[in-house]
Design a protein around this motif. Structure first.
Motif, mmCIF file in Angstrom:
data_model
loop_
_atom_site.group_PDB
_atom_site.id
_atom_site.type_symbol
_atom_site.label_atom_id
_atom_site.label_comp_id
_atom_site.label_asym_id
_atom_site.label_seq_id
_atom_site.Cartn_x
_atom_site.Cartn_y
_atom_site.Cartn_z
ATOM 1 N N LYS A 178 32.694 44.809 40.084
ATOM 2 C CA LYS A 178 32.483 43.375 40.268
ATOM 3 C C LYS A 178 33.686 42.830 41.015
ATOM 4 O O LYS A 178 34.619 42.311 40.431
ATOM 5 C CB LYS A 178 32.331 42.683 38.904
ATOM 6 C CG LYS A 178 30.941 42.892 38.305
ATOM 7 C CD LYS A 178 30.865 42.347 36.895
ATOM 8 C CE LYS A 178 30.869 40.827 36.868
ATOM 9 N NZ LYS A 178 31.060 40.327 35.479
ATOM 10 N N ARG A 179 33.597 42.985 42.301
ATOM 11 C CA ARG A 179 34.731 42.669 43.159
ATOM 12 C C ARG A 179 35.092 41.180 43.080
ATOM 13 O O ARG A 179 34.278 40.323 43.437
ATOM 14 C CB ARG A 179 34.329 43.021 44.589
ATOM 15 C CG ARG A 179 35.458 43.334 45.512
ATOM 16 C CD ARG A 179 34.898 43.692 46.875
ATOM 17 N NE ARG A 179 34.107 44.924 46.845
ATOM 18 C CZ ARG A 179 33.082 45.151 47.666
ATOM 19 N NH1 ARG A 179 32.702 44.267 48.542
ATOM 20 N NH2 ARG A 179 32.441 46.291 47.584
ATOM 21 N N PRO A 180 36.283 40.823 42.621
ATOM 22 C CA PRO A 180 36.653 39.400 42.602
ATOM 23 C C PRO A 180 36.800 38.846 44.022
ATOM 24 O O PRO A 180 37.113 39.589 44.942
ATOM 25 C CB PRO A 180 38.004 39.370 41.884
ATOM 26 C CG PRO A 180 38.197 40.727 41.291
ATOM 27 C CD PRO A 180 37.372 41.675 42.099
ATOM 28 N N LEU A 181 36.580 37.562 44.123
ATOM 29 C CA LEU A 181 36.828 36.881 45.394
ATOM 30 C C LEU A 181 38.343 36.839 45.612
ATOM 31 O O LEU A 181 39.087 36.599 44.655
ATOM 32 C CB LEU A 181 36.280 35.452 45.305
ATOM 33 C CG LEU A 181 36.423 34.587 46.544
ATOM 34 C CD1 LEU A 181 35.238 34.821 47.485
ATOM 35 C CD2 LEU A 181 36.500 33.108 46.158
ATOM 36 N N VAL A 182 38.789 37.074 46.843
ATOM 37 C CA VAL A 182 40.230 37.002 47.111
ATOM 38 C C VAL A 182 40.500 35.904 48.134
ATOM 39 O O VAL A 182 39.919 35.896 49.220
ATOM 40 C CB VAL A 182 40.788 38.348 47.633
ATOM 41 C CG1 VAL A 182 42.264 38.218 47.977
ATOM 42 C CG2 VAL A 182 40.587 39.446 46.594
ATOM 43 N N THR A 183 41.341 34.959 47.755
ATOM 44 C CA THR A 183 41.767 33.942 48.720
ATOM 45 C C THR A 183 43.209 34.249 49.105
ATOM 46 O O THR A 183 43.959 34.819 48.324
ATOM 47 C CB THR A 183 41.692 32.525 48.115
ATOM 48 O OG1 THR A 183 42.376 32.535 46.860
ATOM 49 C CG2 THR A 183 40.254 32.112 47.899
ATOM 50 N N ASP A 184 43.550 33.887 50.337
ATOM 51 C CA ASP A 184 44.885 34.224 50.851
ATOM 52 C C ASP A 184 45.530 32.958 51.405
ATOM 53 O O ASP A 184 45.037 32.382 52.372
ATOM 54 C CB ASP A 184 44.750 35.292 51.952
ATOM 55 C CG ASP A 184 46.100 35.704 52.520
ATOM 56 O OD1 ASP A 184 47.139 35.418 51.886
ATOM 57 O OD2 ASP A 184 46.109 36.333 53.607
#
Lengths: 98, 313, 419
Positions: C372-378
């Motif tokens: 369950k790939r988390p959303l990644v913000t940069d």
């Protein structure tokens, strides 16, 4: 040759000094030096040795044992540059085509 | 130090056969002659260049003494680190050798040009090491490009002789004098033909406290388009024509002309040196007659200036 | 949707900037002083009894060398300090000294590190342990002396171990540990100890110093693997062509992977003498967190305070503070963050033209394999020393929350810049 990563020393280090001796450069030669002993000062009186000093490939092999001196070329390594022939004061060395 | 053939024969060869320097290259004899001057345990630092590349093609090395190469422009800094690292370990009582000599070797590109800042810094800091440049007059390793050591009129792959240009136009950096201006204890110019002079000077360089600099002239048959057999002859001619006079500079200002140069009654014409090399061939066309004359005038003027510095009338 | 937070909430307690654990085991012999990050590193280097320090001045790392030169002038160290003429020579002299078997260190920042670039790769390629303290500073142009991570992030592929510190105490502790990690025979790699320029390098904090003999016994004397030894002449740094270069790099890659294990071993030993440990990363209130903030160095301290403040408002948020960036602990971080819904990365570096920036690229890779790939913000923050107040972190948090609702986030965005 062709060893794996764990079969070679760390960091590309070479642990065996002078191991380049394994590589014979004699095959580069187009002309080979020929030594005529008659007027050679080294054989005569143990002097000169310009050929030995200037040889870029340590291919002039000289020795002295019990007052006897010897002289030879090591054709495994001689690249045939001709410096020895050019520098010999008594013209004892001639370059001959391979 | 006296240079006896008997001792030279006994002396271990620091570099083996089987290296891949070009046939007739003067750098291996230079290393061999340097080896005759060594006085004990020695570490060599080698800048990137022909010598470095052709003597250590993995998995083989021609070197029989400890040797390190890091990069092109930093050999004097690497040597600084080795000298001081050893000094620190010695003072802390955890170094087994009483003394180790450290020698840095660079080509003319690595010394006159890209490595000059590092060299100058090391000289100023006064580390006890010897720096030797083997000067073959161009970036021969990368394919004969001009350097600060390239002579005027010399054709290289970045200073072509063409319809409009006579090869390099600029003069060669007087590196020995520039280095001596750091007021280091010992600077000397050498060439492999005058090997006794070379050995004596190199030994002096090792023996002085602090940095010493040796400028070794190194004919390059490949780059100079000369016969491979003529490398020692060219080294001799460079001395006889004043292209590479032999002298010492003590503490930055005491100039001493060495015997092979001092004994010359007069300089041979530079033409004699140039004629043996393809890289100067174009200078003998009528178009560059004047330019060639200017080169000769410059060499003569430099020679006169040097003589004056050496106190020779 | 935005969570307003009163200003009084932004006080970072001492506890937050100190080490994760601080049970004292050596309180009788310890000694607490007020030191800047630079001064703390200088003290650590002194206690590590380095043989050679070779460095060139550049703001904001200069204090390290100035302090060390004072130790030298007062005869307190037997180190040979080489005042080189450039950073390139600084690293080169370190390489020479390390190859001779000495324990060596240097320090740099910004343009100085950039000038060292070429030889960074030589140091690691030759497998020479060298400790390089970096006071992170922005790269020119325009010239700027303040903090971001462009300098050491740029050197992330140079083969150096990279450890980022959040406090002066951690800078001191990490410098001591770094020698033991770098010189370990399973590793034999150079190491960078990074502190935020000015924010840490010039900021005075309480630092608990270990007694000299404790440090000495802890790190011991360097036992070099292969050195320039006239009795056993080897060739270091030959030319390796197509036939062997790749194998040498394979070795180097594997040595880097050993750092995870060695770091943990060294730190657990260090904990015994100091009572302090940090981990290759630190988690803070992440257990039930929907959104995990991920950063390191000084922004991590700010982010911790933000987490507390947001938690007070009922937000399910935590922090992962990274310490070891090289090697990047992808497997562990992947697992650690697998249950989060989103990860908000804050980084002080802009990788021009890249899909995202160095830290986020690593994090996204680490998470890619998670079911369950988390959303990644940069979020790129604080370039050139631009202040990173809590509001910037909160803004990133709020944006991440919005993106999570949308199920989509931009590859990266800049925060705290006028646009």
């Amino acid at each position: 040759m062709s060893k794996k990563f764990n079969e070679i020393p760390m960091g590309g280090n070479i642990l065996e000094p002078g191991s380049a001796m394994q590589y014979k450069t004699g095959g580069w030669r187009a002309e080979r030096p020929k030594h005529t002993p008659d007027d050679c000062l080294w054989l005569k009186n143990g002097t000169c040795l310009l050929c030995w000093i200037f040889c870029p490939d340590n291919a002039v092999k000289i020795a002295e044992k019990d007052g006897k001196r010897t002289y030879a070329f090591d054709y495994d390594y001689c690249k045939g540059c001709g410096i020895c022939a050019n520098e010999c004061p008594n013209s004892c060395i001639e370059m001959e085509s391979e | 130090m006296s240079v006896k053939l008997k001792d030279m024969i006994q002396s271990p060869q620091i570099m083996s056969s089987g290296h891949r320097m070009c046939a007739g290259c003067a750098a291996p004899p230079i290393i061999k002659i340097m080896g005759f001057a060594l006085r004990g345990p020695t570490i060599i630092c080698n800048a990137t260049g022909c010598l470095e590349v052709a003597t250590t093609i993995y998995p083989q090395t021609a070197w029989r003494i400890p040797w390190i190469h890091v990069a092109f422009e930093n050999v004097a800094a690497v040597a600084s680190g080795i000298v001081e690292g050893i000094n620190a370990m010695k003072e802390k009582g955890r170094y087994k050798h009483e003394h180790v000599d450290v020698i840095a070797i660079g080509g003319d590109g690595g010394t006159f040009d890209i490595g000059f800042g590092s060299l100058s810094g090391a000289l100023e800091r006064g580390h006890d090491f010897v720096y030797m440049v083997y000067d073959n007059g161009a970036y021969q390793n990368t394919g004969i490009q001009r350097s600060g050591a390239t002579l005027p009129g010399q054709e290289t792959t970045t200073s072509w002789a063409g319809k409009a240009e006579p090869g390099k136009r600029e003069r060669k950096k007087p590196i020995a004098e520039i280095v001596a201006a750091h007021r280091i204890p010992y600077v000397a110019t050498v060439d492999p033909f005058h090997y006794r002079d070379f050995i004596t000077k190199f030994r002096k360089a090792l023996e002085v406290e602090g940095p010493a600099f040796i400028h070794a002239f190194s004919p390059c048959p490949r780059g100079w388009r000369s016969e491979s057999s003529k490398s020692m002859e060219l080294a001799k001619l460079a001395v006889e024509t004043g292209i590479h006079p032999l002298y010492e500079i003590i503490n930055g200002d005491e100039y001493i002309m060495s015997a092979p140069s001092k004994n010359l009654t007069e300089l041979k014409p530079v033409d004699e040196y140039m004629k043996l090399q393809g890289q100067f061939k174009h200078l003998f066309s009528p178009q560059w007659e004047d330019f060639r004359k200017q080169v000769q005038e410059q060499v003569t003027a430099d020679w006169e200036r040097l003589k004056k510095k050496c106190g020779i009338a | 949707m935005n969570v307003p937070i009163p200003a009084s909430k932004w006080r970072v307690s001492d506890e937050m900037t100190a080490a994760t654990k601080s049970s004292k085991t050596t309180e009788s012999s310890s000694n607490i002083e007020g030191l800047t990050g630079d001064a703390a590193i200088a003290r650590a280097l002194k206690q590590c009894d380095i043989d050679v320090l070779s460095a060139y001045p550049i703001t904001p790392q200069t204090i390290i060398v100035e302090d060390y030169q004072r130790f030298f002038a007062d005869g307190e160290v037997k180190t040979k300090v080489i005042p080189v003429e450039s950073e390139h020579s600084a690293m080169s002299a370190c390489i020479g000294a390390s190859a001779a078997g000495a324990r060596v260190a240097t320090t740099s920042a910004s343009a100085g590190l950039a000038l060292m670039w070429e030889v960074l790769y030589c140091a690691s390629g030759l497998r020479l342990p060298i400790v390089l303290a970096v006071a992170n500073r922005a790269l020119s142009a325009p010239i700027n002396i303040h903090n971001d991570w462009s300098d050491s992030y740029g050197a992330r592929d140079s083969g150096f171990i990279q450890m980022y510190c959040q406090s002066c105490q951690e800078a001191y502790d990490t410098t001591i540990m770094s020698f033991k990690i770098a010189e370990n025979h399973s590793v034999l790699l150079p190491a960078m100890v990074c502190i935020d320029g000015f924010i840490l390098s010039h900021n005075v904090e309480h630092v608990e110093l270990l007694p000299d003999e404790v440090v000495r016994d802890f790190i011991g004397i360097r036992d070099p693997a292969q050195v320039l030894d006239p009795d056993k002449p080897i060739t270091i740094g030959p030319i390796c062509f197509t036939d062997y270069y790749f194998e040498v790099k394979e070795q180097q890659d594997r040595a880097m992977k050993e750092v995870f294990r060695v770091y943990k071993e060294v730190e657990s030993e260090f904990e015994k003498i100091s009572g302090r440990s940090y981990g290759i990363y630190e988690t803070y209130r992440t257990k039930d967190a929907d959104i995990v903030l991920l950063t390191h160095s000084s922004p991590a301290g700010t982010a911790k305070a933000v987490v507390d403040a947001l938690r007070d408002r009922g937000e399910r948020v935590g922090l992962l503070r990274l310490k070891l960036f090289r090697p990047f602990p992808a497997a562990e971080i992947g697992k650690e963050l697998a249950s989060a819904k989103a990860v908000a990365v804050f980084e002080k570096c802009l990788s021009f033209g890249a899909a995202a920036n160095p830290l986020a690229l690593e994090v996204r890779t680490a998470l890619y394999e998670q079911p369950k790939r988390p959303l990644v913000t940069d979020f790129v923050i604080g370039l050139g020393g631009r202040d990173v107040p809590p509001t910037v972190i909160v803004e990133g948090y709020n944006k991440t929350k919005q993106y999570l609702e949308k199920g989509k986030a931009p590859f990266y965005e800049t925060l705290g810049v006028r646009k």
